[in-house]
Design a protein around this motif. Structure first.
Motif, PDB file in Angstrom:
ATOM      1  N   ALA A 189       0.816  -1.215   0.000  1.00 14.13           N
ATOM      2  CA  ALA A 189       0.000   0.000   0.000  1.00 14.13           C
ATOM      3  C   ALA A 189       0.850   1.264   0.000  1.00 14.13           C
ATOM      4  CB  ALA A 189      -0.948  -0.002   1.197  1.00 14.13           C
ATOM      5  N   ARG A 190       1.857   1.306  -0.854  1.00 15.36           N
ATOM      6  CA  ARG A 190       2.694   2.506  -0.932  1.00 15.36           C
ATOM      7  C   ARG A 190       1.899   3.688  -1.488  1.00 15.36           C
ATOM      8  NH1 ARG A 190       6.759   4.395  -4.931  1.00 15.36           N
ATOM      9  NH2 ARG A 190       8.256   5.721  -3.822  1.00 15.36           N
ATOM     10  N   GLU A 191       1.076   3.426  -2.508  1.00 20.80           N
ATOM     11  CA  GLU A 191       0.242   4.484  -3.070  1.00 20.80           C
ATOM     12  C   GLU A 191      -1.239   4.153  -2.982  1.00 20.80           C
ATOM     13  OE1 GLU A 191       1.375   6.291  -6.714  1.00 20.80           O
ATOM     14  OE2 GLU A 191       3.501   5.881  -6.435  1.00 20.80           O
ATOM     15  N   THR A 192      -1.561   2.884  -2.933  1.00 20.12           N
ATOM     16  CA  THR A 192      -2.950   2.471  -2.751  1.00 20.12           C
ATOM     17  C   THR A 192      -3.307   2.547  -1.274  1.00 20.12           C
ATOM     18  OG1 THR A 192      -2.632   0.914  -4.565  1.00 20.12           O
ATOM     19  CG2 THR A 192      -4.593   0.616  -3.210  1.00 20.12           C
ATOM     20  N   LEU A 193      -4.533   2.901  -0.978  1.00 22.96           N
ATOM     21  CA  LEU A 193      -4.967   2.919   0.419  1.00 22.96           C
ATOM     22  C   LEU A 193      -4.999   1.491   0.969  1.00 22.96           C
ATOM     23  CD1 LEU A 193      -7.896   5.502   0.258  1.00 22.96           C
ATOM     24  CD2 LEU A 193      -5.589   5.861   1.174  1.00 22.96           C
ATOM     25  N   ALA A 194      -4.413   1.292   2.127  1.00 22.81           N
ATOM     26  CA  ALA A 194      -4.365  -0.039   2.727  1.00 22.81           C
ATOM     27  C   ALA A 194      -5.751  -0.677   2.870  1.00 22.81           C
ATOM     28  CB  ALA A 194      -3.648   0.021   4.079  1.00 22.81           C
ATOM     29  N   PRO A 195      -6.778   0.075   3.311  1.00 21.46           N
ATOM     30  CA  PRO A 195      -8.104  -0.544   3.436  1.00 21.46           C
ATOM     31  C   PRO A 195      -8.660  -1.070   2.112  1.00 21.46           C
ATOM     32  CG  PRO A 195      -8.021   1.495   4.689  1.00 21.46           C
ATOM     33  CD  PRO A 195      -6.765   1.443   3.879  1.00 21.46           C
ATOM     34  N   ASP A 196      -8.244  -0.452   0.995  1.00 24.18           N
ATOM     35  CA  ASP A 196      -8.717  -0.930  -0.304  1.00 24.18           C
ATOM     36  C   ASP A 196      -8.162  -2.313  -0.625  1.00 24.18           C
ATOM     37  OD1 ASP A 196     -10.046   1.453  -0.573  1.00 24.18           O
ATOM     38  OD2 ASP A 196      -8.638   2.329  -2.017  1.00 24.18           O
ATOM     39  N   LEU A 197      -6.934  -2.580  -0.175  1.00 28.11           N
ATOM     40  CA  LEU A 197      -6.331  -3.891  -0.410  1.00 28.11           C
ATOM     41  C   LEU A 197      -6.855  -4.925   0.573  1.00 28.11           C
ATOM     42  CD1 LEU A 197      -2.644  -2.779  -1.123  1.00 28.11           C
ATOM     43  CD2 LEU A 197      -4.492  -3.204  -2.760  1.00 28.11           C
ATOM     44  N   THR A 198      -7.068  -4.487   1.803  1.00 26.46           N
ATOM     45  CA  THR A 198      -7.647  -5.383   2.811  1.00 26.46           C
ATOM     46  C   THR A 198      -9.070  -5.773   2.427  1.00 26.46           C
ATOM     47  OG1 THR A 198      -6.313  -4.355   4.544  1.00 26.46           O
ATOM     48  CG2 THR A 198      -8.230  -5.622   5.249  1.00 26.46           C
ATOM     49  N   ALA A 199      -9.805  -4.814   1.881  1.00 21.90           N
ATOM     50  CA  ALA A 199     -11.215  -5.039   1.553  1.00 21.90           C
ATOM     51  C   ALA A 199     -11.410  -6.126   0.507  1.00 21.90           C
ATOM     52  CB  ALA A 199     -11.859  -3.744   1.078  1.00 21.90           C
ATOM     53  N   VAL A 200     -10.459  -6.246  -0.405  1.00 24.03           N
ATOM     54  CA  VAL A 200     -10.606  -7.273  -1.435  1.00 24.03           C
ATOM     55  C   VAL A 200      -9.960  -8.597  -1.046  1.00 24.03           C
ATOM     56  CG1 VAL A 200     -10.895  -5.661  -3.339  1.00 24.03           C
ATOM     57  CG2 VAL A 200      -8.587  -6.393  -2.700  1.00 24.03           C
ATOM     58  N   GLY A 201      -9.335  -8.649   0.149  1.00 21.92           N
ATOM     59  CA  GLY A 201      -8.907  -9.930   0.683  1.00 21.92           C
ATOM     60  C   GLY A 201      -7.428 -10.168   0.856  1.00 21.92           C
ATOM     61  N   ALA A 202      -6.582  -9.127   0.691  1.00 20.50           N
ATOM     62  CA  ALA A 202      -5.148  -9.332   0.917  1.00 20.50           C
ATOM     63  C   ALA A 202      -4.917  -9.887   2.320  1.00 20.50           C
ATOM     64  CB  ALA A 202      -4.400  -8.016   0.741  1.00 20.50           C
ATOM     65  N   HIS A 203      -4.049 -10.891   2.440  1.00 15.90           N
ATOM     66  CA  HIS A 203      -3.827 -11.540   3.733  1.00 15.90           C
ATOM     67  C   HIS A 203      -3.022 -10.667   4.691  1.00 15.90           C
ATOM     68  CE1 HIS A 203      -4.567 -15.056   1.001  1.00 15.90           C
ATOM     69  NE2 HIS A 203      -5.391 -15.325   1.987  1.00 15.90           N
ATOM     70  N   GLN A 204      -2.057  -9.933   4.147  1.00 16.74           N
ATOM     71  CA  GLN A 204      -1.298  -8.946   4.924  1.00 16.74           C
ATOM     72  C   GLN A 204      -1.163  -7.709   4.056  1.00 16.74           C
ATOM     73  OE1 GLN A 204       0.256 -12.095   4.459  1.00 16.74           O
ATOM     74  NE2 GLN A 204      -0.465 -12.907   6.419  1.00 16.74           N
ATOM     75  N   VAL A 205      -1.084  -6.546   4.697  1.00 16.23           N
ATOM     76  CA  VAL A 205      -0.906  -5.297   3.949  1.00 16.23           C
ATOM     77  C   VAL A 205       0.189  -4.481   4.622  1.00 16.23           C
ATOM     78  CG1 VAL A 205      -1.975  -3.154   3.171  1.00 16.23           C
ATOM     79  CG2 VAL A 205      -3.314  -5.269   3.166  1.00 16.23           C
ATOM     80  N   PHE A 206       1.132  -4.010   3.822  1.00 16.16           N
ATOM     81  CA  PHE A 206       2.240  -3.197   4.325  1.00 16.16           C
ATOM     82  C   PHE A 206       2.408  -1.960   3.451  1.00 16.16           C
ATOM     83  CE2 PHE A 206       3.294  -7.685   5.221  1.00 16.16           C
ATOM     84  CZ  PHE A 206       3.256  -7.640   6.609  1.00 16.16           C
ATOM     85  N   VAL A 207       2.944  -0.905   4.052  1.00 12.16           N
ATOM     86  CA  VAL A 207       3.083   0.373   3.363  1.00 12.16           C
ATOM     87  C   VAL A 207       4.467   0.543   2.758  1.00 12.16           C
ATOM     88  CG1 VAL A 207       2.983   2.897   3.660  1.00 12.16           C
ATOM     89  CG2 VAL A 207       1.304   1.428   4.804  1.00 12.16           C
ATOM     90  N   THR A 208       5.479  -0.069   3.354  1.00 11.86           N
ATOM     91  CA  THR A 208       6.851   0.058   2.858  1.00 11.86           C
ATOM     92  C   THR A 208       7.430  -1.311   2.528  1.00 11.86           C
ATOM     93  OG1 THR A 208       7.961  -0.166   4.998  1.00 11.86           O
ATOM     94  CG2 THR A 208       7.173   2.051   4.388  1.00 11.86           C
ATOM     95  N   MET A 209       8.444  -1.301   1.655  1.00  9.91           N
ATOM     96  CA  MET A 209       9.126  -2.551   1.345  1.00  9.91           C
ATOM     97  C   MET A 209       9.942  -3.055   2.531  1.00  9.91           C
ATOM     98  SD  MET A 209       8.730  -4.360  -1.327  1.00  9.91           S
ATOM     99  CE  MET A 209       7.499  -4.160  -2.625  1.00  9.91           C
ATOM    100  N   ALA A 210      10.354  -2.161   3.407  1.00 10.47           N
ATOM    101  CA  ALA A 210      11.045  -2.597   4.619  1.00 10.47           C
ATOM    102  C   ALA A 210      10.128  -3.491   5.458  1.00 10.47           C
ATOM    103  CB  ALA A 210      11.511  -1.399   5.435  1.00 10.47           C
ATOM    104  N   GLU A 211       8.841  -3.129   5.513  1.00 12.43           N
ATOM    105  CA  GLU A 211       7.870  -3.946   6.248  1.00 12.43           C
ATOM    106  C   GLU A 211       7.632  -5.281   5.539  1.00 12.43           C
ATOM    107  OE1 GLU A 211       4.934  -0.696   8.303  1.00 12.43           O
ATOM    108  OE2 GLU A 211       4.850  -0.891   6.136  1.00 12.43           O
TER     109      GLU A 211
END
Length: 220
Positions: A189-211
């Protein structure tokens, strides 16, 4: 995580290469000139994760005519020039890829982009050699994301079952494609909103590649 994956599959644009801001800016200018006024933010919201074919179809529907081959070529020329001058890897992704390769984890790419563009862009940012021939594009399959086709062919090429794969995706359409293929999915979720990815079913969501990197170190 259900079980430890054996193959890590990366989306390309927005996950490996920081191409989205450039493509959205150039694309918005091009589409505006065609007769559908929009800015880069709207282009991103409407077209993120879509293949060029799907994007062109939406534009043609809106402007009420077919886009000519010359118009497509002119847009491609402008984007290519900007990529050549400005394209960079997503911050932190080289460390992820290098670490996985050092630990002998098989790597693959499954992208909505055209194969030639994927190869050029990965070479430009120094990541191409990590993937060898394990690169799959929407032009190789019947249906682009959010259909699962490109992920299924990526797993097949590498010789793994979809359930043995984990995908890293930055768009809702990409997440849906990987899920429909039967894979575990990390949402980036670097540019996409994290809730948008969670809403469609992503198992984990992170904002940075370090995460992402920290998670994969623990999970794999």
């Amino acid at each position: 995580m259900q079980h430890q994956p054996k193959l890590v599959i990366f989306d390309c644009d927005g996950v490996l290469v920081d191409s989205e801001p450039i493509a959205n800016e150039v694309g918005a200018e091009w589409i505006t000139a065609l007769g559908w006024s929009m800015d880069a933010a709207e282009a991103r919201a409407r077209f993120l994760g879509l293949s060029d074919t799907a994007m062109f179809a939406l534009v043609e529907q809106k402007i009420g005519r077919s886009i000519t081959a010359h118009e497509i070529a002119q847009n491609h020329k402008r984007i290519t020039a900007r990529f050549e001058a400005e394209l960079r890897a997503i911050p932190g992704v080289a460390a992820v890829v290098e670490d996985l390769a050092a630990r002998s984890f098989p790597l693959a790419v499954a992208s909505s982009g055209e194969r030639a563009k994927i190869l050029t862009n990965l070479a430009k940012v120094g990541l191409l050699n990590y993937f060898g021939d394990q690169i799959s594009s929407a032009t190789e399959v019947a249906e682009a994301k959010p259909a699962p086709d490109v992920y299924l062919i990526a797993a097949q090429k590498a010789g793994y079952e979809p359930s043995d794969c984990i995908a890293i995706e930055d768009s809702p359409n990409g997440v849906l494609a990987a899920l429909r293929a039967g894979m575990q999915v990390i949402g980036f979720a670097r540019e996409t909103l994290a809730p948008d990815l969670t809403a469609v079913g992503a198992h984990q969501v992170f904002v940075t590649m370090a995460e992402v990197h920290a998670f994969l170190k623990q999970a794999l």
